[in-house]
Design a protein around this motif. Structure first.
Motif, short mmCIF file in Angstrom:
data_model
loop_
_atom_site.label_atom_id
_atom_site.label_comp_id
_atom_site.label_asym_id
_atom_site.label_seq_id
_atom_site.Cartn_x
_atom_site.Cartn_y
_atom_site.Cartn_z
N ASN A 203 -17.68 -81.21 -17.44
CA ASN A 203 -17.41 -80.06 -17.38
C ASN A 203 -17.82 -79.59 -15.99
OD1 ASN A 203 -17.73 -77.36 -17.31
ND2 ASN A 203 -17.78 -77.41 -19.93
N GLU A 205 -18.29 -76.48 -14.73
CA GLU A 205 -19.04 -75.83 -14.89
C GLU A 205 -20.98 -76.74 -15.21
OE1 GLU A 205 -16.21 -76.13 -16.96
OE2 GLU A 205 -15.97 -73.68 -15.84
N ASP A 206 -21.11 -76.99 -15.53
CA ASP A 206 -22.23 -78.38 -15.32
C ASP A 206 -22.90 -78.56 -13.90
OD1 ASP A 206 -21.98 -77.22 -18.58
OD2 ASP A 206 -21.93 -79.30 -19.01
N LEU A 208 -21.49 -77.81 -11.02
CA LEU A 208 -21.16 -76.58 -9.52
C LEU A 208 -22.53 -76.47 -10.03
CD1 LEU A 208 -18.12 -75.50 -10.77
CD2 LEU A 208 -18.98 -76.31 -8.13
N ASP A 209 -23.27 -75.84 -11.83
CA ASP A 209 -24.68 -75.31 -11.86
C ASP A 209 -25.46 -75.93 -11.53
OD1 ASP A 209 -22.78 -72.86 -12.86
OD2 ASP A 209 -23.71 -73.28 -14.85
N SER A 210 -25.57 -77.63 -11.51
CA SER A 210 -26.73 -78.59 -11.03
C SER A 210 -26.23 -78.43 -9.22
CB SER A 210 -26.41 -79.83 -11.47
OG SER A 210 -27.28 -80.65 -10.97
N LEU A 297 -16.21 -64.03 -10.69
CA LEU A 297 -17.34 -64.82 -10.95
C LEU A 297 -17.57 -66.50 -10.25
CD1 LEU A 297 -18.98 -62.65 -13.78
CD2 LEU A 297 -19.44 -62.47 -11.28
N SER A 298 -18.59 -66.46 -9.52
CA SER A 298 -18.59 -68.18 -9.76
C SER A 298 -18.97 -69.22 -10.36
CB SER A 298 -20.07 -68.24 -8.38
OG SER A 298 -20.59 -67.96 -8.63
N SER A 299 -19.66 -68.68 -11.86
CA SER A 299 -19.79 -69.22 -12.60
C SER A 299 -18.13 -69.50 -13.97
CB SER A 299 -21.13 -68.06 -13.55
OG SER A 299 -19.76 -67.35 -14.37
N GLN A 300 -17.33 -68.92 -13.24
CA GLN A 300 -16.27 -69.27 -14.27
C GLN A 300 -15.50 -69.69 -13.47
OE1 GLN A 300 -14.57 -64.96 -14.76
NE2 GLN A 300 -16.48 -64.11 -16.16
N GLY A 328 -16.55 -68.02 -5.66
CA GLY A 328 -15.73 -66.98 -6.45
C GLY A 328 -14.82 -66.91 -5.76
#
Length: 410
Positions: A203, A205-206, A208-210, A297-300, A328
């Protein structure tokens, strides 16, 4: 006299001018007939942005305004005329171990005034900021042919309204930028670029979040869709592409080496890294019948990138999507998959997805089939539109400068 290189949306100006002094610019504007429309012209690389002008009488080029006005390496500031190309400015600064911290597309063509007017995107914006962050002063010819100066030639300047920010991104609708002052930076000691393929089961998103939660401080962090990765990395047809992360680091040798080691992936060799950085920098400018920019949003970004690919395929198109994942900012090229691909089949679904992304949507390139239908280019109109309209009415009541080109056809 007309010049085909100044044609705009299929229209040629009645005349062109390329003055070599600021006084000559003022004279041209002063002598412009009432009701005339002037289109400022730098390198011409972003003239496809925006709506077609209401009127187009004169193309006013800055190609002969390319002098250095003032350069103080010790103070790390530089002032140049607006027609100087970004590449020429970087060469000048490089001789003193400095650079303008803006990695804009096509620097050999784009002018200093042009990157301000178009608020050019920069590859290493995450580390060094945007045009607005480097710009400290501007000189502009207004609709009355007066020379307006804002900011200054020093980094600290707090008097009056922040005019440099106002003209940044105005697309030449408030006047002609003739000079600009910037703060500059020391050249980094070294750079490194890392490719991280993301297999289908991972994923994005995972990952990138890390990365964003780690101690790493990348200068850029880009997510490529499979088709964007194929095009940018020139993958052969037999290779199945995947989502790809491209991570850049810039700084002192010890810090960059530590970050690459911590990331756990080897850096590309210098030649390959330079080529990939240039292609990534220039991605949004690649020839395409339709290019859209999204700010979300960067999370999306991972989910929205995949949704754009799916939306394109369903309508008979392919999508190449590159995203500044930390900020984003996303660019998507849409290309017909066959001769029967219909832009009118793509548009409703694309517009619906863009409307629900919670950010902004700009069509940077639009096919003629949609442009003749007066489709929106900026969406939605944000809360500051009333202020923008008021500025246009105050500074250019006769609509001399690039009328109708900007947001809401200002």
């Amino acid at each position: 006299m007309t010049n085909g290189s100044f044609d705009l949306f299929g229209r040629a100006p009645a005349a062109t001018a390329a003055p070599s002094t600021i006084a000559a610019v003022q004279e041209i504007v002063r002598e412009a007939p009432k009701g005339a429309a002037i289109v400022p012209w730098g390198g011409g690389t972003r003239q496809h942005l925006g709506y077609a002008p209401e009127r187009y009488d004169l193309a006013l080029s800055t190609q002969n305004l390319g002098r250095v006005v003032d350069y103080q390496p010790a103070d790390m500031t530089v002032t140049v005329e607006a027609g100087m190309t970004v590449a020429a400015l970087q060469t000048l600064l490089g001789e003193q171990g400095q650079f303008l911290p803006l990695d804009v597309a096509q620097p050999e063509l784009r002018t200093v005034g042009g990157i301000i007017a178009a608020r050019a995107d920069s590859l290493r914006r995450l580390q060094y900021g945007s045009v607005r962050d480097s710009l400290i002063g501007v000189s502009v010819i207004d609709a009355r042919a007066e020379l307006i100066k804002g900011g200054g030639r020093v980094v600290k300047n707090v008097s009056g309204y922040d005019l440099p920010k106002m003209y940044c991104g105005s697309l030449g609708t408030l006047g002609l930028i003739v000079e600009a002052s910037f703060k500059v930076s020391p050249l980094p000691q070294t750079s490194a670029t890392v490719l991280l393929p993301l297999e289908a089961e991972h994923n994005s998103e995972d990952v990138l979040d890390s990365l964003l939660a780690s101690e790493l401080v990348p200068s850029f962090l880009y997510l490529l869709s499979p088709q964007a990765a194929r095009a940018l990395l020139e993958m052969p047809d037999g290779v199945e592409p995947s989502q790809m992360l491209i991570v850049g680091f810039d700084g002192d040798e010890e810090s960059v080496a530590w970050q690459v080691e911590t990331l756990g992936a080897g850096a590309l060799d210098a030649g390959t890294a330079g080529t990939i950085r240039e292609r990534l920098r220039d991605f949004a400018h690649a020839p395409s019948p339709m290019t859209c920019a999204f700010h979300i949003l960067s999370s999306q970004v991972g989910a929205f990138s995949r949704m754009l690919e799916w939306t394109a395929r369903r309508a008979g198109f392919t999508a190449q999507v590159a995203t500044d994942a930390a900020l984003g900012m996303m660019w998507a090229h849409f290309l017909p998959a066959s001769e029967t691909s219909d832009w009118n089949a793509l548009w409703p679904d694309l517009f619906d997805k863009a409307s629900r992304c919670g950010g902004s949507f700009i069509v940077e390139r639009m096919p003629d089939e949609l442009r003749v239908q007066d489709k929106p280019i900026w969406f939605p109109l944000l809360s500051d539109f009333a202020l923008m309209r008021g500025l246009k009415e105050t500074l250019d009541p006769g609509r001399l400068w690039n009328p109708g080109r900007f947001v809401g056809q200002l």
